[in-house]
Enzyme design. Sequence first.
Site, PDB file in Angstrom:
ATOM      1  CE  LYS A   1      48.363  39.502  54.513  1.00  0.00           C
ATOM      2  NZ  LYS A   1      47.261  38.943  53.755  1.00  0.00           N
TER       3      LYS A   1
ATOM      4  CG  ASP B   1      44.934  36.264  54.707  1.00  0.00           C
ATOM      5  OD1 ASP B   1      43.977  36.987  55.032  1.00  0.00           O
ATOM      6  OD2 ASP B   1      46.088  36.694  54.548  1.00  0.00           O
TER       7      ASP B   1
HETATM    8  P1  NAP Z   1      50.643  41.214  45.725  1.00  0.00           P
HETATM    9  O1  NAP Z   1      51.356  40.351  46.717  1.00  0.00           O
HETATM   10  O2  NAP Z   1      51.191  42.554  45.403  1.00  0.00           O
HETATM   11  O3  NAP Z   1      50.518  40.355  44.345  1.00  0.00           O
HETATM   12  C1  NAP Z   1      49.830  40.855  43.240  1.00  0.00           C
HETATM   13  C2  NAP Z   1      49.967  39.880  42.059  1.00  0.00           C
HETATM   14  O4  NAP Z   1      49.295  40.459  40.940  1.00  0.00           O
HETATM   15  C3  NAP Z   1      51.405  39.654  41.599  1.00  0.00           C
HETATM   16  O5  NAP Z   1      51.510  38.348  41.067  1.00  0.00           O
HETATM   17  C4  NAP Z   1      51.570  40.708  40.504  1.00  0.00           C
HETATM   18  O6  NAP Z   1      52.545  40.393  39.533  1.00  0.00           O
HETATM   19  C5  NAP Z   1      50.210  40.645  39.861  1.00  0.00           C
HETATM   20  N1  NAP Z   1      49.852  41.881  39.168  1.00  0.00           N
HETATM   21  C6  NAP Z   1      49.849  43.140  39.683  1.00  0.00           C
HETATM   22  N2  NAP Z   1      49.404  44.011  38.759  1.00  0.00           N
HETATM   23  C7  NAP Z   1      49.149  43.286  37.625  1.00  0.00           C
HETATM   24  C8  NAP Z   1      48.692  43.615  36.327  1.00  0.00           C
HETATM   25  N3  NAP Z   1      48.401  44.882  35.993  1.00  0.00           N
HETATM   26  N4  NAP Z   1      48.558  42.626  35.424  1.00  0.00           N
HETATM   27  C9  NAP Z   1      48.835  41.343  35.755  1.00  0.00           C
HETATM   28  N5  NAP Z   1      49.279  40.960  36.973  1.00  0.00           N
HETATM   29  C10 NAP Z   1      49.428  41.926  37.898  1.00  0.00           C
HETATM   30  O7  NAP Z   1      49.148  41.463  46.178  1.00  0.00           O
HETATM   31  P2  NAP Z   1      48.160  40.467  46.993  1.00  0.00           P
HETATM   32  O8  NAP Z   1      48.378  40.601  48.456  1.00  0.00           O
HETATM   33  O9  NAP Z   1      48.232  39.115  46.412  1.00  0.00           O
HETATM   34  O10 NAP Z   1      46.756  41.163  46.686  1.00  0.00           O
HETATM   35  C11 NAP Z   1      46.163  41.109  45.388  1.00  0.00           C
HETATM   36  C12 NAP Z   1      44.793  41.784  45.456  1.00  0.00           C
HETATM   37  O11 NAP Z   1      43.936  41.061  46.327  1.00  0.00           O
HETATM   38  C13 NAP Z   1      44.864  43.218  46.006  1.00  0.00           C
HETATM   39  O12 NAP Z   1      43.956  44.010  45.288  1.00  0.00           O
HETATM   40  C14 NAP Z   1      44.386  43.074  47.443  1.00  0.00           C
HETATM   41  O13 NAP Z   1      43.734  44.236  47.902  1.00  0.00           O
HETATM   42  C15 NAP Z   1      43.419  41.916  47.332  1.00  0.00           C
HETATM   43  N6  NAP Z   1      43.329  41.139  48.575  1.00  0.00           N
HETATM   44  C16 NAP Z   1      42.102  40.897  49.076  1.00  0.00           C
HETATM   45  C17 NAP Z   1      41.976  40.155  50.239  1.00  0.00           C
HETATM   46  C18 NAP Z   1      40.613  39.883  50.783  1.00  0.00           C
HETATM   47  O14 NAP Z   1      40.478  39.541  51.959  1.00  0.00           O
HETATM   48  N7  NAP Z   1      39.607  40.001  49.975  1.00  0.00           N
HETATM   49  C19 NAP Z   1      43.095  39.635  50.896  1.00  0.00           C
HETATM   50  C20 NAP Z   1      44.346  39.904  50.339  1.00  0.00           C
HETATM   51  C21 NAP Z   1      44.452  40.653  49.171  1.00  0.00           C
HETATM   52  P3  NAP Z   1      54.111  40.712  39.740  1.00  0.00           P
HETATM   53  O15 NAP Z   1      54.619  39.652  40.680  1.00  0.00           O
HETATM   54  O16 NAP Z   1      54.673  40.610  38.373  1.00  0.00           O
HETATM   55  O17 NAP Z   1      54.162  42.103  40.320  1.00  0.00           O
END
Ligand code: NAP
Length: 285
Positions: free
Chosen positions: A73, A109
């Site tokens: 992105k 988004d």
């Molecule tokens: P991302 O960029 O990889 O960020 C994930 C965040 O969660 C980071 O801050 C990461 O910390 C933290 N994290 C990961 N595992 C963790 C754990 N076990 N304990 C605590 N913190 C943790 O992912 P994202 O794009 O933000 O997506 C996050 C989730 O939302 C995913 O499951 C994705 O599928 C979902 N999502 C849904 C939509 C929708 O339309 N509904 C849209 C986008 C994303 P670090 O920085 O320390 O790694």
Amino acid sequence: MTSHRAPVPPARLVLLGHPVAHSLSPAMQGAALRAAGLPGRYEALDVPPDRLADLLPRLGDEGAGGNVTIPHKEAVARAAGRLTPEARRVGAVNTFWHESGVLVGHNTDLGGARAAMVALWSPAMEVRPVLVLGAGGSAAALLVALAERRHGGVRVVARTPARAERLAERVGVNVAVVPAEAHTASVAGVRRALVEEAGLVINATPIGQRDSADPVPPSWLAPDAAALDLVYAPGGTAWVRACRSVGRRAEDGRRMLVEQGALAFTAWFGVEADRDAMWAAVGDG
Ligand code: NAP
């Protein structure tokens, strides 16, 4: 002329991500295409980061458009010849098309995050803090959408606090960053008091995506608080179902997913998407 819509519908629709096999977008956008009686299909392309720069000019030659997901992105935002105000504000592109060969980057988004929050919003959130778990790509759109509403402050719990500080600075919003802690009953590393004080708790981490782990115990949420899980699953995630079973209002990420997809569809084709058909494709209910 600048606009938030493609002047000519894309000749090809693709999703750029890595990995993409799990994505519900092809089924959801396929349903929207069929409902609108439009030809063509929506293809998920698994694009490793080192292949993106080669692929983008080829997509330009083809007049392609589509969506962008993890981890591309921000890279597509940097590569775009023009960004819409939404993409500039969030600093990321999840929707694109080409205008006379120029890559136009847009962000739906943000509209998806707005819709997900409106569905759960209550007066409690105007006086109590919103608690966001995680500081990754999806948190950016959430923080911008939150900045548009009156609330009792935003607290971001992050495993990597520096990432949350950088994110807040990049999107220009005021948040309190709280480092995640290992010694708590919450998988996301949140202290109980922070959950009890919140009017809305948002899971923006992948916790619960591959298993049924609860990011925070549902019983910690105040009785009038709500839970928004960005992770999604047909019928709702385990955390959403657990929150509902103890009387809390809760929604999973399908509303955000469907809304960002519907807004993207309108940007490509200039017509409303059939949201009911899209909901059916992502497991209504
Ligand atoms: P991302 O960029 O990889 O960020 C994930 C965040 O969660 C980071 O801050 C990461 O910390 C933290 N994290 C990961 N595992 C963790 C754990 N076990 N304990 C605590 N913190 C943790 O992912 P994202 O794009 O933000 O997506 C996050 C989730 O939302 C995913 O499951 C994705 O599928 C979902 N999502 C849904 C939509 C929708 O339309 N509904 C849209 C986008 C994303 P670090 O920085 O320390 O790694």
